[in-house]
Write a protein that holds these residues in place. Structure first.
Motif, short mmCIF file in Angstrom:
data_model
loop_
_atom_site.label_atom_id
_atom_site.label_comp_id
_atom_site.label_asym_id
_atom_site.label_seq_id
_atom_site.Cartn_x
_atom_site.Cartn_y
_atom_site.Cartn_z
N HIS A 1 12.69 -1.29 5.80
CA HIS A 1 12.86 -0.58 7.07
C HIS A 1 11.79 -1.09 8.03
CE1 HIS A 1 13.31 2.69 9.97
NE2 HIS A 1 12.02 2.89 9.87
N LEU A 2 12.21 -1.48 9.23
CA LEU A 2 11.27 -1.98 10.23
C LEU A 2 11.04 -0.97 11.34
CD1 LEU A 2 12.72 -5.60 10.52
CD2 LEU A 2 10.77 -4.85 9.12
N GLY A 3 12.09 -0.38 11.84
CA GLY A 3 12.01 0.55 12.97
C GLY A 3 13.40 0.74 13.56
N THR B 1 0.87 -1.18 0.00
CA THR B 1 0.00 0.00 0.00
C THR B 1 0.91 1.24 0.00
OG1 THR B 1 -0.08 0.27 2.40
CG2 THR B 1 -1.72 -1.23 1.42
N PRO B 2 0.40 2.40 -0.37
CA PRO B 2 1.24 3.60 -0.33
C PRO B 2 1.85 3.85 1.07
CG PRO B 2 -0.75 4.05 -1.58
CD PRO B 2 -0.91 2.67 -0.98
N GLU B 3 1.08 3.57 2.12
CA GLU B 3 1.57 3.77 3.49
C GLU B 3 2.68 2.76 3.82
OE1 GLU B 3 -1.70 3.30 2.72
OE2 GLU B 3 -2.44 5.36 2.94
N GLU B 4 2.49 1.49 3.45
CA GLU B 4 3.51 0.47 3.68
C GLU B 4 4.78 0.81 2.90
OE1 GLU B 4 0.52 -3.37 4.37
OE2 GLU B 4 1.35 -2.96 2.39
N TYR B 5 4.62 1.26 1.66
CA TYR B 5 5.77 1.62 0.84
C TYR B 5 6.56 2.76 1.48
CZ TYR B 5 8.59 3.22 -3.09
OH TYR B 5 9.65 3.60 -3.86
N TYR B 6 5.85 3.78 1.97
CA TYR B 6 6.50 4.93 2.61
C TYR B 6 7.36 4.49 3.79
CZ TYR B 6 6.98 8.98 5.66
OH TYR B 6 7.48 9.95 6.51
N VAL B 7 6.83 3.60 4.63
CA VAL B 7 7.57 3.16 5.82
C VAL B 7 8.65 2.14 5.45
CG1 VAL B 7 7.38 1.93 8.02
CG2 VAL B 7 5.71 3.70 7.43
N ALA B 8 8.27 1.08 4.75
CA ALA B 8 9.20 -0.03 4.50
C ALA B 8 10.29 0.30 3.49
CB ALA B 8 8.41 -1.27 4.04
N VAL C 1 6.45 -7.23 5.99
CA VAL C 1 5.43 -6.87 5.01
C VAL C 1 5.95 -7.03 3.59
CG1 VAL C 1 5.92 -4.39 4.85
CG2 VAL C 1 3.58 -5.19 4.56
N GLY C 2 7.26 -6.93 3.41
CA GLY C 2 7.83 -7.00 2.07
C GLY C 2 8.06 -8.40 1.54
N CYS C 3 8.47 -9.32 2.43
CA CYS C 3 8.86 -10.65 1.94
C CYS C 3 8.28 -11.81 2.74
CB CYS C 3 10.38 -10.76 1.90
SG CYS C 3 11.17 -10.69 3.52
N GLY C 4 7.60 -11.53 3.84
CA GLY C 4 6.98 -12.60 4.61
C GLY C 4 7.90 -13.31 5.58
N THR C 5 9.14 -12.87 5.70
CA THR C 5 10.08 -13.49 6.62
C THR C 5 9.57 -13.35 8.06
OG1 THR C 5 11.96 -13.08 5.18
CG2 THR C 5 12.45 -13.38 7.52
#
Length: 130
Positions: free
Chosen positions: A101-103, A15-22, A47-51
């Motif tokens: 990016h996670l945090g 999503t645009p929000e997930e893209y902005y953060v990750a 969220v990017g790869c399911g790891t």
């Protein structure tokens, strides 16, 4: 194994929000993320790869407004980098598989590690235990 995708692919899958953060190292506002107040049993995946990144039994209420964990499921699944953005020196946490990016991680968590992995909900997908 590294997962590498183009920006266009990431924008299509997140999503645009997930893209902005990750992908752009953004941060969601405290107390607004989908998992900051979730304490069900399960696994938190990238969220990017399911790891698989964090287990619910390592999650704790840090009072900071973001999901917080005292250790990752597998230390090889996360990577630390020095972050000097916003006039601070912090330790950024990224998915070691897809570089999302996670945090950040801070040295003010509970035993047994004393660490607080402060992670954006938008960087995670929760998989409840059946």
């Amino acid at each position: 194994m590294k997962i590498i995708k183009s920006d266009a692919q990431w924008q299509q899958e997140l999503t645009p929000e997930e893209y902005y953060v990750a992908r752009q190292k953004g941060t969601e506002r405290a107390f607004t993320g989908r998992y900051w107040n979730t304490f069900s049993a399960g696994i938190y995946r990238c969220v990017g790869c399911g790891t698989p990144l964090f287990a619910s039994d390592t999650k704790f209420d840090a009072g900071c407004g973001w999901p917080s964990y005292f250790e990752p499921i597998n230390p090889d699944h996360v990577r630390e980098e020095r972050d000097t953005s916003h006039g601070m020196v912090r330790t950024e946490i990224l998915c070691n598989i897809c570089d999302s990016h996670l945090g950040h991680v801070f040295p003010d968590g509970p035993p047994p590690t004393g660490l607080r992995y402060c992670i954006n909900s938008l960087s995670l997908r929760f998989e409840p235990t059946e």
